[in-house]
Design a protein around this motif. Structure first.
Motif, PDB file in Angstrom:
ATOM      1  N   ASP A 268       7.933   6.786   5.587  1.00 52.80           N
ATOM      2  CA  ASP A 268       8.822   7.304   4.542  1.00 52.80           C
ATOM      3  C   ASP A 268       7.969   7.476   3.281  1.00 52.80           C
ATOM      4  N   GLY A 269       8.495   8.250   2.352  1.00 52.84           N
ATOM      5  CA  GLY A 269       7.781   8.447   1.091  1.00 52.84           C
ATOM      6  C   GLY A 269       7.869   7.219   0.199  1.00 52.84           C
ATOM      7  N   HIS A 270       6.820   6.982  -0.558  1.00 56.15           N
ATOM      8  CA  HIS A 270       6.810   5.801  -1.440  1.00 56.15           C
ATOM      9  C   HIS A 270       7.883   5.888  -2.527  1.00 56.15           C
ATOM     10  N   GLU A 271       8.379   7.107  -2.785  1.00 56.29           N
ATOM     11  CA  GLU A 271       9.439   7.260  -3.788  1.00 56.29           C
ATOM     12  C   GLU A 271      10.728   6.563  -3.340  1.00 56.29           C
ATOM     13  N   SER A 272      10.807   6.221  -2.056  1.00 61.69           N
ATOM     14  CA  SER A 272      11.984   5.514  -1.524  1.00 61.69           C
ATOM     15  C   SER A 272      11.705   4.031  -1.313  1.00 61.69           C
TER      16      SER A 272
ATOM     17  N   ASN B  14      -3.377   5.104  -3.604  1.00 58.37           N
ATOM     18  CA  ASN B  14      -4.597   5.889  -3.503  1.00 58.37           C
ATOM     19  C   ASN B  14      -4.108   7.317  -3.255  1.00 58.37           C
ATOM     20  N   LEU B  15      -3.968   8.078  -4.336  1.00 58.76           N
ATOM     21  CA  LEU B  15      -3.256   9.361  -4.272  1.00 58.76           C
ATOM     22  C   LEU B  15      -4.095  10.437  -3.575  1.00 58.76           C
ATOM     23  N   GLY B  16      -3.412  11.573  -3.325  1.00 52.73           N
ATOM     24  CA  GLY B  16      -4.121  12.711  -2.728  1.00 52.73           C
ATOM     25  C   GLY B  16      -3.723  12.921  -1.278  1.00 52.73           C
ATOM     26  N   TYR B  17      -4.675  13.461  -0.496  1.00 53.34           N
ATOM     27  CA  TYR B  17      -4.383  13.796   0.907  1.00 53.34           C
ATOM     28  C   TYR B  17      -5.219  12.923   1.837  1.00 53.34           C
ATOM     29  N   LEU B  18      -4.795  12.915   3.106  1.00 52.06           N
ATOM     30  CA  LEU B  18      -5.482  12.118   4.122  1.00 52.06           C
ATOM     31  C   LEU B  18      -6.876  12.685   4.335  1.00 52.06           C
TER      32      LEU B  18
ATOM     33  N   PHE C  63       3.303   2.470   3.225  1.00 51.68           N
ATOM     34  CA  PHE C  63       4.100   3.701   3.340  1.00 51.68           C
ATOM     35  C   PHE C  63       3.195   4.902   3.607  1.00 51.68           C
ATOM     36  N   ASP C  64       3.686   5.816   4.403  1.00 50.88           N
ATOM     37  CA  ASP C  64       3.053   7.146   4.476  1.00 50.88           C
ATOM     38  C   ASP C  64       4.067   8.127   5.043  1.00 50.88           C
ATOM     39  N   ILE C  65       3.950   9.378   4.601  1.00 52.96           N
ATOM     40  CA  ILE C  65       4.854  10.412   5.115  1.00 52.96           C
ATOM     41  C   ILE C  65       4.352  10.978   6.440  1.00 52.96           C
ATOM     42  N   GLN C  66       3.122  10.640   6.826  1.00 51.42           N
ATOM     43  CA  GLN C  66       2.553  11.194   8.060  1.00 51.42           C
ATOM     44  C   GLN C  66       2.452  10.111   9.136  1.00 51.42           C
ATOM     45  N   GLN C  67       3.076  10.401  10.287  1.00 52.90           N
ATOM     46  CA  GLN C  67       2.987   9.460  11.404  1.00 52.90           C
ATOM     47  C   GLN C  67       1.531   9.237  11.802  1.00 52.90           C
TER      48      GLN C  67
ATOM     49  N   ASP D 153       0.884  -1.161   0.000  1.00 53.05           N
ATOM     50  CA  ASP D 153       0.000   0.000   0.000  1.00 53.05           C
ATOM     51  C   ASP D 153       0.924   1.213   0.000  1.00 53.05           C
ATOM     52  N   ALA D 154       0.996   1.908  -1.117  1.00 52.86           N
ATOM     53  CA  ALA D 154       1.956   3.013  -1.268  1.00 52.86           C
ATOM     54  C   ALA D 154       1.515   4.277  -0.541  1.00 52.86           C
ATOM     55  N   THR D 155       0.257   4.334  -0.108  1.00 50.87           N
ATOM     56  CA  THR D 155      -0.264   5.509   0.611  1.00 50.87           C
ATOM     57  C   THR D 155      -1.213   5.012   1.697  1.00 50.87           C
ATOM     58  N   ALA D 156      -0.689   4.753   2.883  1.00 49.42           N
ATOM     59  CA  ALA D 156      -1.484   4.086   3.932  1.00 49.42           C
ATOM     60  C   ALA D 156      -2.715   4.887   4.339  1.00 49.42           C
ATOM     61  N   GLY D 157      -2.582   6.205   4.525  1.00 50.67           N
ATOM     62  CA  GLY D 157      -3.728   7.060   4.875  1.00 50.67           C
ATOM     63  C   GLY D 157      -4.468   6.535   6.088  1.00 50.67           C
ATOM     64  N   ASN D 158      -5.750   6.312   5.938  1.00 50.82           N
ATOM     65  CA  ASN D 158      -6.563   5.819   7.060  1.00 50.82           C
ATOM     66  C   ASN D 158      -6.543   4.292   7.177  1.00 50.82           C
ATOM     67  N   GLY D 159      -5.745   3.642   6.353  1.00 48.83           N
ATOM     68  CA  GLY D 159      -5.499   2.209   6.532  1.00 48.83           C
ATOM     69  C   GLY D 159      -6.492   1.258   5.899  1.00 48.83           C
ATOM     70  N   HIS D 160      -7.433   1.768   5.143  1.00 50.67           N
ATOM     71  CA  HIS D 160      -8.440   0.867   4.563  1.00 50.67           C
ATOM     72  C   HIS D 160      -7.812  -0.072   3.532  1.00 50.67           C
ATOM     73  N   ASP D 161      -6.937   0.463   2.689  1.00 52.42           N
ATOM     74  CA  ASP D 161      -6.310  -0.382   1.661  1.00 52.42           C
ATOM     75  C   ASP D 161      -5.303  -1.345   2.300  1.00 52.42           C
ATOM     76  N   THR D 162      -4.613  -0.883   3.338  1.00 52.51           N
ATOM     77  CA  THR D 162      -3.669  -1.774   4.036  1.00 52.51           C
ATOM     78  C   THR D 162      -4.427  -2.950   4.650  1.00 52.51           C
TER      79      THR D 162
HETATM   80  C1  LIG Z   1      -5.921   9.455  -0.065  1.00 49.36           C
HETATM   81  S1  LIG Z   1      -4.850   9.105   1.285  1.00 49.36           S
HETATM   82  C2  LIG Z   1      -4.716   7.345   1.199  1.00 49.36           C
HETATM   83  C3  LIG Z   1      -5.954   6.590   1.614  1.00 49.36           C
HETATM   84  C4  LIG Z   1      -5.648   5.216   2.133  1.00 49.36           C
HETATM   85  N1  LIG Z   1      -5.059   4.338   1.143  1.00 49.36           N
HETATM   86  C5  LIG Z   1      -6.804   4.553   2.853  1.00 49.36           C
HETATM   87  O1  LIG Z   1      -7.159   3.408   2.535  1.00 49.36           O
HETATM   88  O2  LIG Z   1      -7.333   5.164   3.780  1.00 49.36           O
HETATM   89  C6  LIG Z   1      -3.262   9.620   0.673  1.00 49.36           C
HETATM   90  C7  LIG Z   1      -2.144   9.451   1.698  1.00 49.36           C
HETATM   91  O3  LIG Z   1      -0.911   9.601   0.976  1.00 49.36           O
HETATM   92  C8  LIG Z   1       0.028  10.103   1.876  1.00 49.36           C
HETATM   93  N2  LIG Z   1       1.216  10.588   1.144  1.00 49.36           N
HETATM   94  C9  LIG Z   1       1.462  11.809   0.628  1.00 49.36           C
HETATM   95  N3  LIG Z   1       2.670  11.830   0.032  1.00 49.36           N
HETATM   96  C10 LIG Z   1       3.199  10.576   0.175  1.00 49.36           C
HETATM   97  C11 LIG Z   1       4.434   9.970  -0.215  1.00 49.36           C
HETATM   98  N4  LIG Z   1       5.358  10.646  -0.898  1.00 49.36           N
HETATM   99  N5  LIG Z   1       4.633   8.686   0.118  1.00 49.36           N
HETATM  100  C12 LIG Z   1       3.710   7.986   0.830  1.00 49.36           C
HETATM  101  N6  LIG Z   1       2.521   8.514   1.231  1.00 49.36           N
HETATM  102  C13 LIG Z   1       2.272   9.800   0.909  1.00 49.36           C
HETATM  103  C14 LIG Z   1      -0.732  11.159   2.640  1.00 49.36           C
HETATM  104  O4  LIG Z   1      -0.089  11.460   3.861  1.00 49.36           O
HETATM  105  C15 LIG Z   1      -2.100  10.477   2.809  1.00 49.36           C
HETATM  106  O5  LIG Z   1      -2.184   9.849   4.047  1.00 49.36           O
END
Ligand SMILES: C[S@@+](CC[C@H](N)C(=O)[O-])C[C@H]1O[C@@H](n2cnc3c(N)ncnc32)[C@H](O)[C@@H]1O
Length: 194
Positions: free
Chosen positions: A78-82, A97-101, A50-54, A25-34
């Motif tokens: 860490d960022g998914h780019e790494s 799942n791109l975008g913001y939390l 991965f997520d950049i936000q603790q 899961d390249a963007t953990a966010g609220n954890g639904h996809d994880t």
């Molecule tokens: C739309 S949310 C993801 C939703 C999530 N997959 C879910 O099931 O709830 C996008 C997440 O991407 C994270 N994000 C932003 N830049 C990122 C990066 N470079 N690497 C990893 N995560 C990143 C944000 O912090 C945010 O939590």
């Protein structure tokens, strides 16, 4: 099933992921996809998230704990780019799942440059037959940039090596999300051999 981005991605991903697989899961966010991945891969499988936000990782950890699935997930701040610092290959499926939390800081959003880097790396790390699935939200400024760079890159992938599919609602208002589904072919195939 409602034909929305997350459901399209899950129905396709379910068809390729089996117990014991490695998924990301390249963007953990609220954890639904994880959580979705953790339930698919079984006890012997592994999920990297991965997520950049603790904060996002804390929410994800709690969600996993509530389902007793945290053991099979590696949460990475860490960022998914790494991602290639943590994973060397053998991945069956990625979800971006791109975008913001949702409910969080809209400024901490995915960015076109790092998104493109991460998507490129995901294709290198995929197993043959594996899929990288990407939901792009075009309704905000950075989302439009991500749409542009991904469209250019994913439309021009070598057709012998990848099948790149774009799913887009064509009759909905307000820039509905786009879904890219990219599969690494089992072996280099002629262009017209799906
Ligand atoms: C739309 S949310 C993801 C939703 C999530 N997959 C879910 O099931 O709830 C996008 C997440 O991407 C994270 N994000 C932003 N830049 C990122 C990066 N470079 N690497 C990893 N995560 C990143 C944000 O912090 C945010 O939590």
């Amino acid at each position: 099933m409602v034909l929305k981005a997350v459901n399209i991605i899950r129905s396709i991903v379910k068809g390729v992921v089996s117990e014991g697989d490695l998924t990301v899961d390249a963007t953990a966010g609220n954890g639904h996809d994880t959580l979705f991945f953790a339930s698919l891969v079984g006890e012997k499988g592994v999920v990297y998230a991965f997520d950049i936000q603790q904060r996002a990782l804390d929410i994800t950890r709690e969600r996993l704990r509530a389902h007793r699935l945290e053991e099979r997930v590696k949460l990475i701040h860490d960022g998914h780019e790494s991602m290639d610092r943590y994973i060397t290959g053998g991945v069956k499926a990625f979800v971006f799942n791109l975008g913001y939390l949702p409910g969080g800081d809209h400024g901490k959003t995915t960015q076109s440059g790092t998104t493109l880097t991460a998507v490129k790396k995901s294709l290198d790390l995929l197993l043959p037959g594996g899929i990288s699935a990407i939901a792009v939200y075009r309704g905000h400024g950075e989302g439009q940039g991500e749409d542009a760079v991904l469209r250019e890159y994913l439309s021009s992938l070598d057709p012998h090596l990848y099948i790149s599919v774009l799913a887009a609602a064509s009759n909905q208002m307000n820039n509905p999300p786009l879904v890219w589904l990219v599969q690494k072919k089992q072996e280099a195939c002629p262009t017209n051999n799906y």
